[in-house]
Scaffold this motif. Sequence first.
Motif: not given
Length: 293
Positions: A186-200
């Motif tokens: 489902g949906k996982l919401y996070a702040d900008k500290g979790y931005i990353g193409n590999k993780l996404t």
Amino acid sequence: MDNLVELFCAVDDFCHQFILQWETQLITDGTRKRKRSSAMSFGERMTIMISFHQSNHRDFKNFYIGLVQRYWTEYFPTLISYTRFINTMSELIVPMCAYFETVKGKPTGISFVDSTSLKVCHNIRIPRNKVFAKTGKRGKGTMGWFFGFKLHLLINHQGEILALNISPGNTNDRTPIPDLCRNLTGKLYADKGYIGNKLTEKLKRSDIDLVTTVRKNMKRKVISAFDRAMLSKRYIIETVNGQLKNISQIEHSRHRSEAGFMLNVISGIVAYCVKKQKPRIKISKSELETMAV
């Protein structure tokens, strides 16, 4: 005291099933060692630990001597001394972690993730800290530099904890995410500290849609009105972190051992999990159905 009896019954029922299975699977080195069993059962000691984190007491010694030994003797007839209780606390770590697995929440399709610092001493005492000299690390959060650990927390929109991870203070927030989201969709919401193409991309392969805010130097992403609304309500996980620290007392600087630190954190988290009233976001069935489309 109805809540105390209710808590003990739930914990003791779990211990009767878990302790025997756990002890039969322990690996020994073949040497015979003297094992002094405690007069109090695992269920009684775990109940006292959880009750401490549900109370308003700031330190366990005053709680045990001032409350438990004075007013709770009828509930714990085989109560042991404070010193003996402290010496047996390390035995409770594994059962408490296992009990967390039975009281944690279930995925709802909407999840929030965040990390918070677990400081083990004041910054000016970092060079003199011996208890966590090898395990604690310096890290930096929104409130500045700290020494200790990070608590990575995953919750659903009902304020229930789904998973957690404790790492050194210098750990990148994105590192524990794949393990935390192992049973999530489902949906996982996070702040900008979790931005990353590999993780996404990695989460997307597990059917998890990571939705984050953007940095000032990034182009705005086109997201749905529902996702925008959920990002604005991401404060719910910060509320949970605040309750864990200010009510459950999972963070303090009086630890004398790593085992005591771990038991303090997991007991406080279990105390939060068994609490009936939690911060939550009201979402109607129609909104959930809209999200699923």
